[in-house]
Design a protein around this motif. Structure first.
Motif, PDB file in Angstrom:
ATOM      1  N   PHE A 190      -5.837 -84.526 -17.122  1.00 42.02           N
ATOM      2  CA  PHE A 190      -5.049 -84.710 -18.173  1.00 42.02           C
ATOM      3  C   PHE A 190      -4.233 -83.433 -18.368  1.00 42.02           C
ATOM      4  N   GLY A 191      -5.184 -82.388 -18.859  1.00 34.86           N
ATOM      5  CA  GLY A 191      -4.671 -80.890 -19.094  1.00 34.86           C
ATOM      6  C   GLY A 191      -3.619 -80.553 -18.357  1.00 34.86           C
ATOM      7  N   LYS A 192      -3.736 -80.418 -17.072  1.00 34.49           N
ATOM      8  CA  LYS A 192      -2.901 -79.996 -16.100  1.00 34.49           C
ATOM      9  C   LYS A 192      -1.668 -80.995 -16.080  1.00 34.49           C
ATOM     10  N   GLY A 241      -7.925 -66.395 -21.460  1.00 35.30           N
ATOM     11  CA  GLY A 241      -8.707 -66.330 -22.737  1.00 35.30           C
ATOM     12  C   GLY A 241     -10.039 -66.762 -22.639  1.00 35.30           C
ATOM     13  N   PRO A 242     -10.721 -66.771 -23.813  1.00 33.23           N
ATOM     14  CA  PRO A 242     -12.116 -67.382 -23.705  1.00 33.23           C
ATOM     15  C   PRO A 242     -12.161 -68.948 -23.747  1.00 33.23           C
ATOM     16  N   PHE A 243     -11.133 -69.643 -24.136  1.00 36.40           N
ATOM     17  CA  PHE A 243     -10.866 -70.976 -23.817  1.00 36.40           C
ATOM     18  C   PHE A 243     -10.492 -71.564 -22.595  1.00 36.40           C
ATOM     19  N   GLU A 244     -10.116 -70.476 -21.532  1.00 39.45           N
ATOM     20  CA  GLU A 244      -9.784 -71.100 -20.469  1.00 39.45           C
ATOM     21  C   GLU A 244     -10.284 -72.301 -19.716  1.00 39.45           C
ATOM     22  N   GLY A 245      -9.499 -73.170 -19.057  1.00 44.16           N
ATOM     23  CA  GLY A 245      -9.996 -74.455 -18.771  1.00 44.16           C
ATOM     24  C   GLY A 245      -9.924 -75.568 -19.787  1.00 44.16           C
ATOM     25  N   LEU A 246     -10.134 -75.460 -21.283  1.00 45.34           N
ATOM     26  CA  LEU A 246     -10.021 -76.380 -22.260  1.00 45.34           C
ATOM     27  C   LEU A 246      -8.596 -76.552 -22.475  1.00 45.34           C
TER      28      LEU A 246
END
Length: 168
Positions: free
Chosen positions: A113-115, A124-129
């Motif tokens: 979904f995010g993709k 950044g520290p939230f990479e992948g979220l």
């Protein structure tokens, strides 16, 4: 790529949100009972996608509470709160908070979904979220409004997103 900030530090997402007037990409996300839900299941309803990094952060929790109170009371409207949190964490939060008017959906399995929506953090520290976004769709799944919050710690513009539900 969208350029936003996290705690004032620049970060990027992998792409751009769908454009107003476009058909929103379908998705398959997970409910708290581990069943799946697709966007196409909501055909005929207006849909608010309240998207955020994690329900375990203050601003994300506030957005769920706010949409639970405001948009969930609107006629023929479904509010979908979407993150990469495990469905169990989402259910725990809703139980503790008395959240009953929104549907919590998890993108934990694949992150697709995010993709597909171009809102996954690429750095950044939230990479992948997921970055904090609101996408409003009409009854046919056509995008009516989008917002990607420029500073992740800020709340979305609830008033503008709710107005988009009325302004079709």
């Amino acid at each position: 790529m969208a350029k936003i900030t996290l705690g004032g530090t620049p970060v990027e997402t992998i792409g751009q949100l769908p454009k107003v007037g476009e058909k929103a990409p379908d998705f398959t996300l997970t409910l708290s009972d581990l069943s799946t839900q697709k966007l196409s299941d909501f055909e005929g309803h207006k849909v608010v996608l309240n998207i955020f990094p994690s329900v375990d952060t203050g601003t994300c929790a506030t957005s769920v509470r706010s949409f639970n109170k405001e948009a969930a009371e609107m006629e023929n409207t479904k509010v979908l709160c979407i993150s990469r949190d495990l469905p169990f964490a989402q259910a725990r939060f809703c139980g503790a908070e008395g959240i009953e008017n929104v549907m919590m959906l998890s993108d934990f399995k694949t992150g697709q979904f995010g993709k597909d929506y171009g809102l996954e953090f690429a750095s950044g520290p939230f990479e992948g979220l997921h970055s904090r976004c609101v996408v409003v769709l009409d009854e046919n799944g056509i995008v009516q409004y989008t917002e990607q919050v420029q500073e992740v710690a800020d709340e979305p513009n609830y008033k503008a997103s709710l107005y988009a539900l009325l302004d079709e």
